[in-house]
Enzyme design. Structure first.
Site, short mmCIF file in Angstrom:
data_model
loop_
_atom_site.label_atom_id
_atom_site.label_comp_id
_atom_site.label_asym_id
_atom_site.label_seq_id
_atom_site.Cartn_x
_atom_site.Cartn_y
_atom_site.Cartn_z
CG ASN A 160 -2.20 8.12 0.94
OD1 ASN A 160 -2.25 8.66 2.03
ND2 ASN A 160 -2.77 8.63 -0.12
CB VAL B 121 -19.31 2.57 -2.06
CG1 VAL B 121 -19.01 1.26 -1.36
CG2 VAL B 121 -20.22 3.42 -1.17
CD GLU B 122 -17.81 -0.95 -6.35
OE1 GLU B 122 -16.81 -1.58 -6.70
OE2 GLU B 122 -18.65 -1.41 -5.56
CG HIS C 160 -1.41 1.33 1.66
ND1 HIS C 160 -0.91 2.03 2.74
CD2 HIS C 160 -2.37 2.11 1.12
CE1 HIS C 160 -1.58 3.17 2.86
NE2 HIS C 160 -2.46 3.25 1.90
#
Lengths: 313, 313
Positions: free
Chosen positions: B121, B275-276, B119
């Site tokens: 960010n 949401v997706e 991950h």
């Protein structure tokens, strides 16, 4: 023990009820599955006991648990704070309040995507307020979470629960059906996790004997509301698309349980949570697909019902 | 548009950086996978735009997304309230504050259980306080979530991020490594979701040019920190027990993301959440097994590291 509270007769009745309901439900599910549940009795010193019954990778049920717990103890101020919103009349300034609780909870996830997941929970709570006055209430309900929707199943499940409610109070089913639709909402998806059932909390508006009779009636309604559905669905043929849809819906189930379910959230926030027991409700398998769109009509039919709750009974 | 804020030069630099990093990361991951990402550019009226790059059921990656967004708008009072805890100096009484945000976020779940999920960010945030003063900060980081633990991989990933940190400030890596260990804790399980990396927020303690140079260095560190690991792990043989363990760990990943991740939680609480996009971080498949106990030493090794964070670099 001097610290134990003098439990009202209803508490004892509830203890006997949930133990009997547990054994009957487990026997009923075992008869359908052919595999035995793993049963485990635990005690918490002199504070109580419970029985955990778990099935995993059975012939019919992918995962499921039927748990009882009968506990006594003292609610901390923090717990008392949380209670406030839920039940009127509890002393707001109390540091600690002795309590008794007896409850049964169950979640069952069948393997076959034509067969619905189901959940049940009935509980009785009693506490001694700071003025020595007893405060008590019932909570609980049962609900159905199909992935492929069979309207007959939805109507059958709701009808039997409506009948149980109606035998005690004609206002119960409409109120508790609506309460279930509101409670089981997956807020961020703006849809319910399944097709509902009944849900109630803080119920003490009648004589405890009458409310106990109501809860007893509901609890014994579960097997006849669910077993006939399972008999019809457990061996049905299904497609890969049905299985995929089931896994997506189990992802939604997981989201509801860990994000919104009051019991799960409070349970996990506790100082030393029994994580395995609390998260036993999660499915064996779940999937999340980006921009997933159901293609089959029978899958779209479910979404119609989870977005716009239906009056099934 | 008169309501748009005059973005600082750092904002423009950050926009260029994340778009370039996104294309390089996508190209690097495509080269490993052999399958192209699905790319989708979206705009939000005149309020901004972004690019979503998604891969699902690739040859190497089961699911993954690399998203950028560059948006301007006005923070509501509610959003300003939430910001308070995160950044000092924001006007507490402001009803609305204009803002600019540019960020890249990525989650990649490989199929092979020997290969780690990762991950990343990085984001830059700027707002105009009620006194007209600009407030800005950087946030972000990168972390690794293996199921089967290879210590070489953990050391390599941490070493490259430590080197990037050290080139800018010797205090960064120890602080941000610790911050990642604290942030990625799955509280109810008393263990971290993976073996960490770096995490920082509200970073504005230096000249914006210097902090931009630091973030840029970190962002370009991702490919060399991850690709060599993937080259070693993507085709390794594995057992059924490895796959099962991976699915269990992906269940834990799901729990962290929907219960504790600040971005997910705030994103889903918003009035009309995408949401997706928000839940794109969830794995394609996850499992929850009752009383699961890893049997292999290489699985127990991971648990040792998630319960007691290791100094990998």
């Amino acid at each position: 023990m001097s610290c134990r509270i003098q439990v009202e007769p209803t508490g004892k009745l509830m203890e006997e009820l949930i133990l009997d309901v547990q054994q009957k439900i487990v026997a009923g599910l075992e008869a359908i599955d052919g595999q035995k549940f793993y049963q485990d009795r635990w005690t918490k010193g002199e504070g109580g006991y419970g029985i955990s019954c778990v099935i995993q990778e059975g012939n019919v049920f992918e995962k499921g648990g039927v748990n009882t717990s009968i506990v006594q103890g003292v609610l901390s101020q923090d717990a008392v704070q949380r209670m406030r919103a839920n039940h009127e009349g509890i002393d707001r300034s109390a540091k600690e309040l002795p309590f008794f609780a007896a409850g049964i909870s169950m979640v069952i996830h069948p393997s076959n995507p034509m067969a619905p997941t189901t959940h049940l929970n009935y509980r009785y709570f009693e506490l001694v307020n700071s003025d020595g006055r007893k405060i008590w209430w019932f909570g609980g309900g049962a609900d159905l979470t199909p992935s492929v929707l069979f309207e007959d199943d939805a109507r059958h499940f709701h009808k039997l629960h409506k009948d149980a409610c109606d035998r005690h109070d004609p206002t119960f089913y409409p109120r508790f059906k609506k309460w279930a639709d509101d409670y089981f909402l997956i807020k961020h998806r703006k849809e319910t996790r399944g097709i509902g059932g009944i849900f109630f909390d803080d119920l003490s508006e009648k004589d405890p004997k009458d409310l106990f009779a109501f809860v007893k009636d509901c609890a014994y309604t579960f097997l006849p509301s669910y077993i006939p559905i399972m008999e019809k669905r457990k061996d049905m043929e299904f497609t890969e698309a049905d299985k995929e849809f089931q896994l997506i819906r189990r992802g939604y189930y997981t989201e509801f349980n860990v994000m919104y379910d009051r019991g799960t959230w409070f349970g996990l926030q506790a100082p030393n949570p029994r994580v395995e027991s609390i998260l036993m409700t999660l499915p064996l398998h779940a999937s999340w697909r980006y921009n997933y769109e159901p293609k089959e009509e029978r899958h779209k039919a479910l979404l119609e019902a989870t977005h716009n709750p239906v009056e099934w009974a």
